[in-house]
Design a protein around this motif. Sequence first.
Motif, PDB file in Angstrom:
ATOM      1  N   ASP A 180       0.846  -1.187   0.000  1.00  0.00           N
ATOM      2  CA  ASP A 180       0.000   0.000   0.000  1.00  0.00           C
ATOM      3  C   ASP A 180       0.890   1.250   0.000  1.00  0.00           C
ATOM      4  O   ASP A 180       1.732   1.415   0.886  1.00  0.00           O
ATOM      5  CB  ASP A 180      -0.894   0.008   1.238  1.00  0.00           C
ATOM      6  CG  ASP A 180      -1.757   1.248   1.295  1.00  0.00           C
ATOM      7  OD1 ASP A 180      -2.733   1.318   0.531  1.00  0.00           O
ATOM      8  OD2 ASP A 180      -1.443   2.158   2.104  1.00  0.00           O
ATOM      9  N   PRO A 181       0.736   2.137  -0.978  1.00  0.00           N
ATOM     10  CA  PRO A 181       1.640   3.292  -1.069  1.00  0.00           C
ATOM     11  C   PRO A 181       1.653   4.160   0.187  1.00  0.00           C
ATOM     12  O   PRO A 181       2.716   4.603   0.636  1.00  0.00           O
ATOM     13  CB  PRO A 181       1.101   4.063  -2.279  1.00  0.00           C
ATOM     14  CG  PRO A 181       0.423   3.031  -3.122  1.00  0.00           C
ATOM     15  CD  PRO A 181      -0.176   2.069  -2.146  1.00  0.00           C
ATOM     16  N   ALA A 182       0.484   4.395   0.789  1.00  0.00           N
ATOM     17  CA  ALA A 182       0.441   5.236   1.978  1.00  0.00           C
ATOM     18  C   ALA A 182       1.174   4.579   3.140  1.00  0.00           C
ATOM     19  O   ALA A 182       1.964   5.220   3.848  1.00  0.00           O
ATOM     20  CB  ALA A 182      -1.012   5.535   2.361  1.00  0.00           C
ATOM     21  N   SER A 183       0.912   3.289   3.317  1.00  0.00           N
ATOM     22  CA  SER A 183       1.587   2.559   4.391  1.00  0.00           C
ATOM     23  C   SER A 183       3.092   2.507   4.153  1.00  0.00           C
ATOM     24  O   SER A 183       3.889   2.670   5.090  1.00  0.00           O
ATOM     25  CB  SER A 183       1.023   1.142   4.499  1.00  0.00           C
ATOM     26  OG  SER A 183       1.757   0.373   5.419  1.00  0.00           O
ATOM     27  N   THR A 184       3.473   2.293   2.892  1.00  0.00           N
ATOM     28  CA  THR A 184       4.900   2.241   2.567  1.00  0.00           C
ATOM     29  C   THR A 184       5.573   3.562   2.883  1.00  0.00           C
ATOM     30  O   THR A 184       6.680   3.608   3.454  1.00  0.00           O
ATOM     31  CB  THR A 184       5.091   1.886   1.082  1.00  0.00           C
ATOM     32  OG1 THR A 184       4.495   0.611   0.816  1.00  0.00           O
ATOM     33  CG2 THR A 184       6.568   1.835   0.717  1.00  0.00           C
TER      34      THR A 184
END
Length: 558
Positions: free
Chosen positions: A142-146
């Motif tokens: 997940d881009p936000a989590s990353t």
Amino acid sequence: MTISATFSTPTRRKTALIVGAGIGGLSLGIRLQSLGFDTTILERLDGPGGRAYQKRTEDGYVFDMGPTVITVPHFIEELFALERDHAALTTPDYPPHTLSGERVREGDSGGPRTREYVNLVPILPFYRIVFDDATFFDYDGDPASTREQIARLAPEDLEGYERFHRDAQAIFERGFLELGYTHFGDLPTMLRVVPDLLKLDAVRTLFSFTSRYFSSDKLRQVFSFETLLIGGNPLSVPAIYAMIHFVEKTWGVHYAMGGTGALVQGFVRKFRELGGAVRYGAGVEEILVENGRGGPVRAPVGPRVARGVRLENGEELRADIVVSNGDWANTYLKRVPAAARLVNSDLRVKAAPQSMGLLVIYFGFRDDGRPLELRHHNILLGPRYEALLREIFGQKVLGKDFSQYLHVPTLTDPALAPAGHHAAYTLVPVPHNGSGIDWSVEGPKLTERVLDYLEERGFIPDLRARLTHFEYVTPDYFAQTLDSYLGNAFGPEPVLAQSAFFRPHNRSEDVRGLYLVGAGAQPGAGTPSVMMSAKMTARLIAEDFGIHPDLLGTAADD
């Protein structure tokens, strides 16, 4: 566009023999049944799977011996949707709905036909990557989590991640979506894509590529370690493998309830439903090759044709085609007469660098009520990264430290162990048997060091006191039980000089009617790749037998 071919009632069906019941062999067997062949898979072990063999112990544990990471579930759905004598020859390799960007994050992640055979579930995070200083990175695609994880570990690299994400996506779109199913059978096919690969900077090494974007050593490791799971050294594989990041991000990481062995059994069931046959305990001693007139091959001249196989018990089986799902090197070195081999000569095969070996420890332990600070998939990195990789792949020596992949499937699937227990395995990359290491001496020493590490670092507190099952394999298992050259774990090492056209071809250059499928052939190792390999090989066979919509029945008729 989808073109289907339904074959007419045959006067004589074409026949195929597949050597090896690994995931690649089973996937191809299913496809050959859909193409109108009568297919028999010959497996030297007492059950299916090959490297994905599943072991059940007398004390109630179930261990996947090999692959545990499942990605691209629509590849699996496509196989389970195939029908006997009804081949969809040009089905989209990536149906539009699979590229929608919507990834299953909970519940059942298999397609409607998959659910008839096996239950797939998503795994989140994909991996917990633990560094030597006990900090960690939970990667879930997940881009936000990353970005949150990067901000916590190395905020200075947030901008670099944006650039890496953009450039890795471009490599994925060209290298996987557009070229993934390309069989590089001739040099012109390869040369046509070289300019694009150079433009994408995909031919430099993966670690060098990653280092352009990240100053943090930890993030360089996070975004390069995945090739180790397919036998590749991040310091030497080409940057085209940055696409693995996007393969996982696009389709997620999944688990088959019951283990990867449950997926294998689903493939066996599907293959048999389509009329295929599997024989266990049927090791192949030789692939029978004749000259164009039907006589034995005595000199490397004239056409050479595969006519069948000779089993280890002396039985001979005849077929129109033979496919090897076994180790590429040993297929040619052991099973194809030397006089029949010009391209895949002893010299060429023995000179090809092989992937590393593995020490894998399978163990069960009591759940004492304390929560494990682990996830389903864990990457435990040692104090050194680049130096350790050079020792494993280059110097071929055992280092003073190690890194490992720790798999604890009972966090997701408690049924793999007796009640109140966990089943786990931990995989340690080591040199293959070209190193000359005596594993009867070094294997026990290394396993003790690994168990000490897991206990002393607190990953599994009081592990030794809680152990109820323990066994391990070394590269000797891969060499002797799986018949893998030098005990390699993943086939030819995926360096640039053994990628695309330079990787072993799925259609033998030496013997007509002989094909290869699986980790040793194109496109390479890993569960999605060997399923792709099966589709690529099936397309070559269809081409060779003139299976086209305007030639219905050609594969089945004389």
